[in-house]
Design a protein around this motif. Structure first.
Motif, PDB file in Angstrom:
ATOM      1  N   UNK A   1      42.062  72.502 -38.334  1.00 44.42           N
ATOM      2  CA  UNK A   1      41.908  71.940 -38.556  1.00 44.42           C
ATOM      3  C   UNK A   1      39.887  72.078 -39.212  1.00 44.42           C
ATOM      4  N   UNK A   2      39.242  71.230 -39.944  1.00 48.85           N
ATOM      5  CA  UNK A   2      38.023  71.457 -40.607  1.00 48.85           C
ATOM      6  C   UNK A   2      36.975  70.351 -40.555  1.00 48.85           C
ATOM      7  N   UNK A   3      35.969  71.012 -40.268  1.00 47.16           N
ATOM      8  CA  UNK A   3      35.003  68.853 -40.583  1.00 47.16           C
ATOM      9  C   UNK A   3      34.216  68.995 -41.083  1.00 47.16           C
ATOM     10  N   UNK A   4      33.358  68.338 -41.458  1.00 40.49           N
ATOM     11  CA  UNK A   4      32.066  68.258 -41.726  1.00 40.49           C
ATOM     12  C   UNK A   4      31.489  66.843 -41.589  1.00 40.49           C
ATOM     13  N   UNK A   5      30.042  66.399 -41.839  1.00 37.57           N
ATOM     14  CA  UNK A   5      29.618  65.278 -41.816  1.00 37.57           C
ATOM     15  C   UNK A   5      28.974  64.894 -43.494  1.00 37.57           C
ATOM     16  N   UNK A   6      29.985  63.480 -43.200  1.00 39.37           N
ATOM     17  CA  UNK A   6      29.317  63.225 -44.178  1.00 39.37           C
ATOM     18  C   UNK A   6      28.439  62.252 -44.345  1.00 39.37           C
ATOM     19  N   UNK A   7      26.886  61.877 -45.186  1.00 41.12           N
ATOM     20  CA  UNK A   7      25.529  61.098 -44.793  1.00 41.12           C
ATOM     21  C   UNK A   7      26.260  59.717 -45.546  1.00 41.12           C
ATOM     22  N   UNK A   8      26.694  60.180 -47.123  1.00 36.01           N
ATOM     23  CA  UNK A   8      27.962  58.797 -47.173  1.00 36.01           C
ATOM     24  C   UNK A   8      29.180  58.268 -48.050  1.00 36.01           C
ATOM     25  N   UNK A   9      29.730  57.333 -47.078  1.00 38.84           N
ATOM     26  CA  UNK A   9      31.619  57.476 -47.346  1.00 38.84           C
ATOM     27  C   UNK A   9      31.426  55.725 -48.112  1.00 38.84           C
ATOM     28  N   UNK A  10      31.866  55.968 -49.696  1.00 41.83           N
ATOM     29  CA  UNK A  10      32.023  54.980 -50.163  1.00 41.83           C
ATOM     30  C   UNK A  10      33.553  54.691 -50.994  1.00 41.83           C
ATOM     31  N   UNK A  11      34.639  53.397 -50.280  1.00 41.88           N
ATOM     32  CA  UNK A  11      35.500  53.271 -51.204  1.00 41.88           C
ATOM     33  C   UNK A  11      35.752  53.099 -53.102  1.00 41.88           C
ATOM     34  N   UNK A  12      36.336  54.214 -53.569  1.00 40.50           N
ATOM     35  CA  UNK A  12      35.784  53.995 -55.279  1.00 40.50           C
ATOM     36  C   UNK A  12      36.967  53.353 -55.634  1.00 40.50           C
ATOM     37  N   UNK A  13      39.043  53.534 -55.316  1.00 48.54           N
ATOM     38  CA  UNK A  13      39.682  52.913 -56.029  1.00 48.54           C
ATOM     39  C   UNK A  13      41.283  52.152 -54.464  1.00 48.54           C
ATOM     40  N   UNK A  14      41.722  51.035 -54.428  1.00 49.97           N
ATOM     41  CA  UNK A  14      43.349  51.042 -53.837  1.00 49.97           C
ATOM     42  C   UNK A  14      43.894  51.541 -54.367  1.00 49.97           C
ATOM     43  N   UNK A  15      44.020  51.725 -56.245  1.00 50.59           N
ATOM     44  CA  UNK A  15      45.483  52.918 -56.824  1.00 50.59           C
ATOM     45  C   UNK A  15      44.774  53.637 -57.559  1.00 50.59           C
ATOM     46  N   UNK A  16      44.710  54.893 -57.517  1.00 45.77           N
ATOM     47  CA  UNK A  16      45.368  55.284 -56.326  1.00 45.77           C
ATOM     48  C   UNK A  16      44.157  55.505 -54.784  1.00 45.77           C
ATOM     49  N   UNK A  17      44.564  55.529 -53.968  1.00 42.92           N
ATOM     50  CA  UNK A  17      43.559  55.888 -52.500  1.00 42.92           C
ATOM     51  C   UNK A  17      42.755  56.098 -52.780  1.00 42.92           C
ATOM     52  N   UNK A  18      41.666  56.493 -52.781  1.00 42.93           N
ATOM     53  CA  UNK A  18      40.491  57.213 -53.551  1.00 42.93           C
ATOM     54  C   UNK A  18      39.192  56.988 -52.501  1.00 42.93           C
ATOM     55  N   UNK A  19      39.200  57.652 -52.122  1.00 40.70           N
ATOM     56  CA  UNK A  19      37.167  57.330 -51.205  1.00 40.70           C
ATOM     57  C   UNK A  19      36.524  58.966 -51.870  1.00 40.70           C
ATOM     58  N   UNK A  20      35.216  58.818 -51.647  1.00 42.85           N
ATOM     59  CA  UNK A  20      34.269  58.928 -52.002  1.00 42.85           C
ATOM     60  C   UNK A  20      33.080  59.411 -50.912  1.00 42.85           C
ATOM     61  N   UNK A  21      32.485  60.937 -50.585  1.00 37.52           N
ATOM     62  CA  UNK A  21      31.786  60.850 -49.328  1.00 37.52           C
ATOM     63  C   UNK A  21      30.997  62.343 -49.919  1.00 37.52           C
ATOM     64  N   UNK A  22      29.802  61.764 -49.178  1.00 36.68           N
ATOM     65  CA  UNK A  22      28.345  62.289 -49.983  1.00 36.68           C
ATOM     66  C   UNK A  22      27.946  63.449 -48.812  1.00 36.68           C
TER      67      UNK A  22
END
Length: 67
Positions: A44-65
């Motif tokens: 497992x690896x992880x990081x803190x994202x300052x922004x998290x947004x949905x981009x698309x339901x089909x295909x399921x995509x999110x954007x993080x910064x």
């Protein structure tokens, strides 16, 4: 491709429905979040994202910064 590097894993289709994905995103309040994944060794690896947004339901995509 460099033969000494491990082969990338193939992406698998999601094991959740579009409705389940939408419901999960609807419960997320805006703000900072933790993004986690597994590396090529399965650790497992992880990081803190300052922004998290949905981009698309089909295909399921999110954007993080990062910030």
């Amino acid at each position: 491709m460099n033969p000494s590097l491990p082969r990338p894993a193939l992406a698998l289709p999601p094991s959740f429905s579009t409705r389940e994905f939408r419901n999960a995103l609807g419960m997320f309040a805006t703000g900072v979040t933790i993004v986690t994944a597994r590396n090529a060794a399965g650790e497992l690896v992880g990081l803190t994202a300052s922004s998290f947004n949905s981009v698309s339901l089909e295909p399921p995509l999110v954007l993080w910064s990062l910030s």
